[in-house]
Design a protein around this motif. Structure first.
Motif, PDB file in Angstrom:
ATOM      1  N   UNK A  86     -36.341 -33.290  27.625  1.00 39.73           N
ATOM      2  CA  UNK A  86     -37.093 -32.663  28.712  1.00 39.73           C
ATOM      3  C   UNK A  86     -36.527 -31.316  29.155  1.00 39.73           C
ATOM      4  N   UNK A  87     -35.423 -30.885  28.538  1.00 40.30           N
ATOM      5  CA  UNK A  87     -34.771 -29.666  28.978  1.00 40.30           C
ATOM      6  C   UNK A  87     -35.085 -28.422  28.166  1.00 40.30           C
ATOM      7  N   UNK A  88     -36.046 -28.503  27.238  1.00 38.44           N
ATOM      8  CA  UNK A  88     -36.399 -27.323  26.459  1.00 38.44           C
ATOM      9  C   UNK A  88     -37.886 -27.338  26.133  1.00 38.44           C
ATOM     10  N   UNK A  89     -38.373 -26.184  25.740  1.00 42.21           N
ATOM     11  CA  UNK A  89     -39.790 -26.034  25.395  1.00 42.21           C
ATOM     12  C   UNK A  89     -39.920 -25.327  24.049  1.00 42.21           C
ATOM     13  N   UNK A  90     -41.141 -25.234  23.561  1.00 41.52           N
ATOM     14  CA  UNK A  90     -41.388 -24.475  22.337  1.00 41.52           C
ATOM     15  C   UNK A  90     -41.030 -22.998  22.536  1.00 41.52           C
ATOM     16  N   UNK A  91     -41.151 -22.509  23.757  1.00 40.40           N
ATOM     17  CA  UNK A  91     -40.761 -21.125  24.043  1.00 40.40           C
ATOM     18  C   UNK A  91     -39.267 -20.940  23.787  1.00 40.40           C
ATOM     19  N   UNK A  92     -38.461 -21.927  24.187  1.00 39.11           N
ATOM     20  CA  UNK A  92     -37.016 -21.861  23.938  1.00 39.11           C
ATOM     21  C   UNK A  92     -36.725 -21.837  22.437  1.00 39.11           C
ATOM     22  N   UNK A  93     -37.427 -22.666  21.705  1.00 41.92           N
ATOM     23  CA  UNK A  93     -37.232 -22.702  20.252  1.00 41.92           C
ATOM     24  C   UNK A  93     -37.631 -21.367  19.641  1.00 41.92           C
ATOM     25  N   UNK A  94     -38.743 -20.833  20.082  1.00 40.00           N
ATOM     26  CA  UNK A  94     -39.209 -19.539  19.557  1.00 40.00           C
ATOM     27  C   UNK A  94     -38.148 -18.462  19.765  1.00 40.00           C
ATOM     28  N   UNK A 134     -39.123 -16.439  16.401  1.00 39.26           N
ATOM     29  CA  UNK A 134     -40.515 -16.475  15.951  1.00 39.26           C
ATOM     30  C   UNK A 134     -41.422 -16.630  17.173  1.00 39.26           C
ATOM     31  N   UNK A 135     -42.704 -16.607  16.943  1.00 40.70           N
ATOM     32  CA  UNK A 135     -43.661 -16.814  18.040  1.00 40.70           C
ATOM     33  C   UNK A 135     -44.044 -18.291  18.126  1.00 40.70           C
ATOM     34  N   UNK A 136     -44.436 -18.729  19.317  1.00 36.47           N
ATOM     35  CA  UNK A 136     -44.794 -20.130  19.530  1.00 36.47           C
ATOM     36  C   UNK A 136     -45.873 -20.631  18.558  1.00 36.47           C
ATOM     37  N   UNK A 137     -46.911 -19.848  18.253  1.00 36.83           N
ATOM     38  CA  UNK A 137     -47.911 -20.353  17.308  1.00 36.83           C
ATOM     39  C   UNK A 137     -47.325 -20.729  15.946  1.00 36.83           C
ATOM     40  N   UNK A 138     -46.260 -20.068  15.555  1.00 36.93           N
ATOM     41  CA  UNK A 138     -45.615 -20.415  14.285  1.00 36.93           C
ATOM     42  C   UNK A 138     -45.004 -21.813  14.341  1.00 36.93           C
ATOM     43  N   UNK A 139     -44.513 -22.198  15.496  1.00 33.18           N
ATOM     44  CA  UNK A 139     -43.963 -23.549  15.663  1.00 33.18           C
ATOM     45  C   UNK A 139     -45.097 -24.566  15.557  1.00 33.18           C
ATOM     46  N   UNK A 140     -46.210 -24.293  16.233  1.00 32.21           N
ATOM     47  CA  UNK A 140     -47.353 -25.210  16.197  1.00 32.21           C
ATOM     48  C   UNK A 140     -47.921 -25.346  14.786  1.00 32.21           C
ATOM     49  N   UNK A 141     -47.747 -24.322  13.977  1.00 33.46           N
ATOM     50  CA  UNK A 141     -48.199 -24.402  12.584  1.00 33.46           C
ATOM     51  C   UNK A 141     -47.464 -25.528  11.851  1.00 33.46           C
ATOM     52  N   UNK A 142     -46.185 -25.702  12.156  1.00 30.19           N
ATOM     53  CA  UNK A 142     -45.373 -26.731  11.498  1.00 30.19           C
ATOM     54  C   UNK A 142     -45.382 -28.063  12.244  1.00 30.19           C
ATOM     55  N   UNK A 143     -45.412 -27.994  13.566  1.00 34.12           N
ATOM     56  CA  UNK A 143     -45.306 -29.199  14.399  1.00 34.12           C
ATOM     57  C   UNK A 143     -46.331 -29.118  15.520  1.00 34.12           C
ATOM     58  N   UNK A 144     -47.378 -29.940  15.463  1.00 36.10           N
ATOM     59  CA  UNK A 144     -48.440 -29.849  16.466  1.00 36.10           C
ATOM     60  C   UNK A 144     -48.012 -30.236  17.886  1.00 36.10           C
ATOM     61  N   UNK A 145     -46.878 -30.928  18.003  1.00 38.00           N
ATOM     62  CA  UNK A 145     -46.412 -31.320  19.333  1.00 38.00           C
ATOM     63  C   UNK A 145     -44.886 -31.398  19.356  1.00 38.00           C
ATOM     64  N   UNK A 146     -44.368 -31.329  20.541  1.00 34.26           N
ATOM     65  CA  UNK A 146     -42.929 -31.463  20.738  1.00 34.26           C
ATOM     66  C   UNK A 146     -42.466 -32.851  20.302  1.00 34.26           C
ATOM     67  N   UNK A 147     -43.311 -33.861  20.573  1.00 33.30           N
ATOM     68  CA  UNK A 147     -42.953 -35.219  20.169  1.00 33.30           C
ATOM     69  C   UNK A 147     -42.784 -35.321  18.661  1.00 33.30           C
ATOM     70  N   UNK A 148     -43.697 -34.696  17.918  1.00 35.38           N
ATOM     71  CA  UNK A 148     -43.583 -34.756  16.457  1.00 35.38           C
ATOM     72  C   UNK A 148     -42.348 -34.002  15.985  1.00 35.38           C
ATOM     73  N   UNK A 149     -42.079 -32.853  16.558  1.00 32.66           N
ATOM     74  CA  UNK A 149     -40.890 -32.090  16.189  1.00 32.66           C
ATOM     75  C   UNK A 149     -39.630 -32.916  16.418  1.00 32.66           C
TER      76      UNK A 149
END
Length: 193
Positions: free
Chosen positions: A28-36, A41-56
């Motif tokens: 609960x302490x991070x977001x896709x923005x943090x990963x980006x 990279x940009x957040x949409x690139x993360x969603x390309x590989x992982x549709x959700x934080x749960x899946x990642x």
């Protein structure tokens, strides 16, 4: 859901970043923005590989468990005695603490279990089940060889060991308290014959 062995190099960088962030801040302490930001990279690139934080995080947990279990196999291949194998197990936890006071990824996810989806809770449970099973087998062998006490069932000792290791990461990282290896030495001193 993807299997960790099918990751592209860019997906693997995302999983690496997720693992680091989970070990530092929990699910609960991070977001896709943090990963980006970490990966560059940009957040949409993360969603390309992982549709959700749960899946990642599920893929990250799967990979983390696999790597940890591979290290347990290495310990078995390197050490014949139960006490050496248990010390090797503790060293794995000390490695996490040595990485900027990081926690075990599955340990911190276990602490957040009530906010995780069931599928992820089951993966975390699998990590702990595999550890306890491995520890129980090591302890049973040590009891049969006369190295370890047999007045307490191996299953209870295995659960105590794993709980002590996870606790040492949490407490040790909080105030420079006991390390997993110092806890291991104390437990082994009371368990050896």
């Amino acid at each position: 859901m993807k299997h960790f062995s099918e990751l592209s190099p860019s997906a693997e960088r995302i999983v690496n970043a997720a693992e680091d962030l989970v070990q530092q801040f929990g699910f609960n302490g991070f977001s896709f923005e943090d990963i980006a930001q970490v990966v560059g990279i940009r957040k949409p690139s993360i969603y390309h590989h992982f549709p959700s934080k749960h899946e990642l995080v599920a893929v990250m947990t799967q990979r983390y468990t696999h790597r940890f279990c591979a290290r347990l196999e290495d310990i078995e291949a390197s050490f014949g005695g139960a006490t050496e194998r248990l010390q090797g197990h503790a060293a794995l936890f000390s490695e996490s603490l040595g990485k900027e006071g990081r926690l075990c990824a599955c340990g911190i996810l276990g602490a957040e279990r009530n906010s995780l989806p069931e599928s992820l809770r089951l993966q975390v449970k699998d990590f702990f089940t595999r550890n306890v099973t491995w520890l129980e087998n090591v302890i049973v062998a040590g009891q049969k060889q006369g190295q370890l006490i047999d007045t307490v069932p191996a299953a209870q000792l295995a659960q105590l060991w794993l709980s002590a290791q996870e606790g040492a990461l949490l407490v040790g990282g909080t105030y420079q308290g006991p390390t997993p290896e110092s806890i291991a030495c104390a437990l082994l001193a009371s368990w050896q014959r």
